[in-house]
Structures are given as structure tokens and as C-alpha cells.
Design an enzyme around this catalytic site. Structure first.
Site, PDB file in Angstrom:
ATOM      1  N   GLY A 104       4.471   5.430  16.678  1.00  0.00           N
ATOM      2  CA  GLY A 104       5.472   4.776  17.519  1.00  0.00           C
ATOM      3  C   GLY A 104       6.489   5.738  18.107  1.00  0.00           C
ATOM      4  N   LEU A 105       6.247   7.047  17.958  1.00  0.00           N
ATOM      5  CA  LEU A 105       7.207   8.018  18.487  1.00  0.00           C
ATOM      6  C   LEU A 105       6.778   8.591  19.842  1.00  0.00           C
ATOM      7  CD1 LEU A 105       8.261   9.870  15.203  1.00  0.00           C
ATOM      8  CD2 LEU A 105       9.419   7.997  16.364  1.00  0.00           C
ATOM      9  N   GLY A 106       5.791   7.968  20.446  1.00  0.00           N
ATOM     10  CA  GLY A 106       5.472   8.300  21.845  1.00  0.00           C
ATOM     11  C   GLY A 106       4.610   9.524  22.047  1.00  0.00           C
ATOM     12  N   SER A 107       3.821   9.912  21.006  1.00  0.00           N
ATOM     13  CA  SER A 107       3.031  11.133  21.161  1.00  0.00           C
ATOM     14  C   SER A 107       1.988  11.006  22.270  1.00  0.00           C
ATOM     15  CB  SER A 107       2.364  11.516  19.843  1.00  0.00           C
ATOM     16  OG  SER A 107       1.454  10.520  19.448  1.00  0.00           O
ATOM     17  N   SER A 108       1.399   9.817  22.448  1.00  0.00           N
ATOM     18  CA  SER A 108       0.340   9.705  23.465  1.00  0.00           C
ATOM     19  C   SER A 108       0.921   9.817  24.875  1.00  0.00           C
ATOM     20  CB  SER A 108      -0.458   8.412  23.288  1.00  0.00           C
ATOM     21  OG  SER A 108       0.390   7.294  23.349  1.00  0.00           O
ATOM     22  N   ASP A 151       7.203   4.252  27.599  1.00  0.00           N
ATOM     23  CA  ASP A 151       7.038   5.579  26.973  1.00  0.00           C
ATOM     24  C   ASP A 151       6.855   6.684  28.007  1.00  0.00           C
ATOM     25  OD1 ASP A 151       6.977   3.965  24.771  1.00  0.00           O
ATOM     26  OD2 ASP A 151       5.243   4.937  23.851  1.00  0.00           O
TER      27      ASP A 151
END
Ligand code: PMV
Length: 314
Positions: A104-108, A151
Site C-alpha cells: 500500500g506504499l505505492g511501489s507499483s 498513486d
């Protein structure tokens, strides 16, 4: 040969996750943990990808970009960047990530936007941030089947953004929020959680629609309070309660939220899709105590400050 390194930040959703899928606004902050994409062209028409976040490297001919197995976001980002530049090339791509994946920390979003910018840079094509955010959103949409622009907007532009899905422009809020992030270490699929909420909404719209409506109202109110320097703790707690009602919390997330509040946080909630992943605590006067309480339960805690720096060439 042309070599370029691009970095892009991760993010935490402050308010509005899940409701943003149904057109409500979200409030999101870029955080000072980044993904670095180093990319070099090669002349043998092969693409090689490696990452410190994945156990396995991948190498395939350019012609197999759509069908190779693994790194779906990076492959889709390269495909769209080739489309944008009108050129194709062999590539060495090395990813170095400070952001835990599937949490949920936006890596993608971060890796997608940074890869598009790096490919465009290596092939000599300039691309605006507006266009990058749009192409990044397309990567997420095509890989996941559904995605809000939250994101990809925040990793592109940085800072704290008020995102209204139906509008092209995102409002930037000039604030830096010191948050403690609690990380359960449990990987989960955003797509599956979004699907669970959709199913619940379809089954009981008269119950679920007002929850989504209220999350939207909280997000608008939170923007107002942040802009006026007011406390957002209580709104975070209410937003968390509504996410629990949507069925996206987990015993670990609930125990981290409780521990953070007991240790003096003014507010705490799930951040992102839920089901595992991360929570955030707003603890302007008790950051250390909150981080210790999370770690005492056997989970990881880290401070995360807002960063104003979006995607950037290193
Ligand atoms: O991938 P996550 O955990 O940051 O969740 C994204 C937030 C959702 O609202 C659940 C989905 C979306 O696309 O906005």
C-alpha cells in the site's frame, strides 16, 4: 549506449481509499522513500530486468515484451514508453527500491512512472509530468484491470495532493505531515480488496453507499482542516472505522491502530487497500512512543515525512 537513473517516491493515502474508486476525492502524500530505476540501452535487442525487491532476474528478447513472465508493471511501462517514443531498443533495467512491495506504499505506481521517464530519457524523448502521470495510470489500469489515478499522480508530482478522480488537475496542499508508518509485513492484492468492496456494495448498496459517501465527506473535511492547520486525528479514526465496516481491515492492522492510539497518537488508520500492508499514525507529539509500541508488537515502524520531490532524473 545511453544511461539514465530516475527516482520516484512512494506514498501514503491519508484519507479516501476505496471511496476514490467510486469517484470520491482522496488525500495522498508522497513519502521520503523512493524507487530508483537505472536504465541503459543495449544493442543486442534484449531486455534484462533485475530488482533488489525480487528474488529472480528476467531477460527476454524485445519481441517478447508483452508475453514474458514477471515484472508486469515494468514491462507494461516499457511498452507504453516505446509507443510514446516511436522507438524500441534493448535495455538493461536495474531497480533499487526503498519501498516494501504490495504493502500500500505505492511501489507499483512509483516504478511504473520512473520506468517510463527513464526509457523516454534514454531514447531522447522529452515527456511532460502531466503525460507521465497519465501513462503511469494507464500502466496500473492495464496491469490491474482497475486503478484510480491517486498513486501515479502523487509519485509524479510529489507533495500532498487532493485528488478528484474526474478532474485532470490535482490540488496541491502546502503542508508536511510527520507520520509514523506501521508495516504488518503481510503482502496483499489491491485488486482483490477492491473487488471485495465492489461485491459488498453490490449486495447491500443501501448500507455500503452511505459508508462510501461518508468517507468522501471526511476527506473533504480533512483537506479543510489541514489547510487551516487544524488537527486531523479524529477524522483519521472515523475514516478507519468506516474502512473496518467495508471489511478491509485485519486483526494485525486493528492491533497496530489500537497500540498507536494507546501510545499517544492523535489518530490512526489503515493506509491503502488494507487486508495487511500498512497503517499510519498521526502523532505530532509522541512519534517515538508510537513507533516503540508498534515494534513491541513485533511489527516494523518507520517515520515518514512528506516529500515535495516527485519523479526526477538523478
Ligand atoms: O494499492 P494501495 O494499497 O495503495 O490501495 C489503493 C487505494 C484503493 O483506493 C483501494 C484503490 C485505488 O486504485 O485507489
Amino acid at each position: 549506449m545511453s544511461m539514465v537513473t530516475v527516482s520516484a517516491p512512494g506514498k501514503v493515502i491519508l484519507f479516501g481509499e476505496h471511496a476514490v474508486v467510486y469517484g470520491r476525492p482522496s488525500l495522498v502524500s508522497a513519502i521520503d522513500r523512493r524507487i530508483y530505476v537505472s536504465l541503459e540501452t543495449r544493442d543486442d535487442n534484449k531486455i534484462a530486468i533485475s530488482s533488489n525487491a525480487e528474488p529472480r532476474d528476467l531477460s527476454f528478447p524485445v519481441g517478447e515484451l508483452r508475453t514474458a513472465d514477471g515484472f508486469p508493471y515494468i514491462r507494461k511501462a516499457v511498452e507504453l514508453a516505446f509507443e510514446r517514443t516511436g522507438r524500441e531498443s534493448g535495455l538493461d533495467i536495474e531497480i533499487s527500491s526503498e519501498i516494501p512491495p504490495a504493502s500500500g506504499l505505492g511501489s507499483s505506481a512509483s516504478v511504473s512512472v520512473a520506468t517510463i521517464m527513464a526509457v523516454c530519457g534514454a531514447l531522447g524523448t522529452e515527456i511532460s509530468k502531466e503525460e507521465l502521470a497519465k501513462l503511469g495510470h494507464r500502466v496500473e489500469f492495464e496491469v490491474q484491470g482497475a486503478a484510480s489515478p491517486t498513486d501515479t499522480a502523487v509519485t509524479t508530482f510529489g507533495g500532498v495532493l487532493f485528488v478528484e478522480p474526474e478532474k485532470e488537475e490535482h490540488q496541491r496542499i502546502d503542508v508536511s505531515l510527520p507520520l509514523v508508518v506501521g508495516y504488518t509485513g503481510i503482502e496483499r492484492s489491491t485488486g482483490a480488496l477492491v473487488e471485495n468492496v465492489r461485491a459488498l456494495k453490490e449486495k447491500s448498496p443501501e448500507i455500503v453507499d452511505p459508508i462510501i459517501e461518508n468517507i468522501g465527506r471526511i476527506t473533504v473535511e480533512a483537506k479543510y482542516r489541514i489547510e487551516n492547520g487544524e488537527d486531523i486525528g479524529e477524522l483519521m479514526n472515523t475514516n478507519h472505522g468506516l474502512l473496518v465496516e467495508l471489511g478491509v481491515s485485519s486483526p494485525e492492522l486493528d492491533s497496530l491502530v489500537k497500540a498507536a492510539l494507546d501510545a499517544g497518537a492523535r489518530g490512526a488508520k489503515i493506509t491503502g487497500a488494507g487486508g495487511g500492508g500498512c497503517m499510519i499514525a498521526y502523532a505530532p507529539d509522541s512519534r517515538e512512543a508510537v513507533a516503540n509500541a508498534i515494534e513491541k508488537l513485533g511489527f516494523r515502524a518507520f517515520d515518514s515525512a512528506t516529500t515535495s520531490e516527485g519523479v526526477a532524473v538523478e
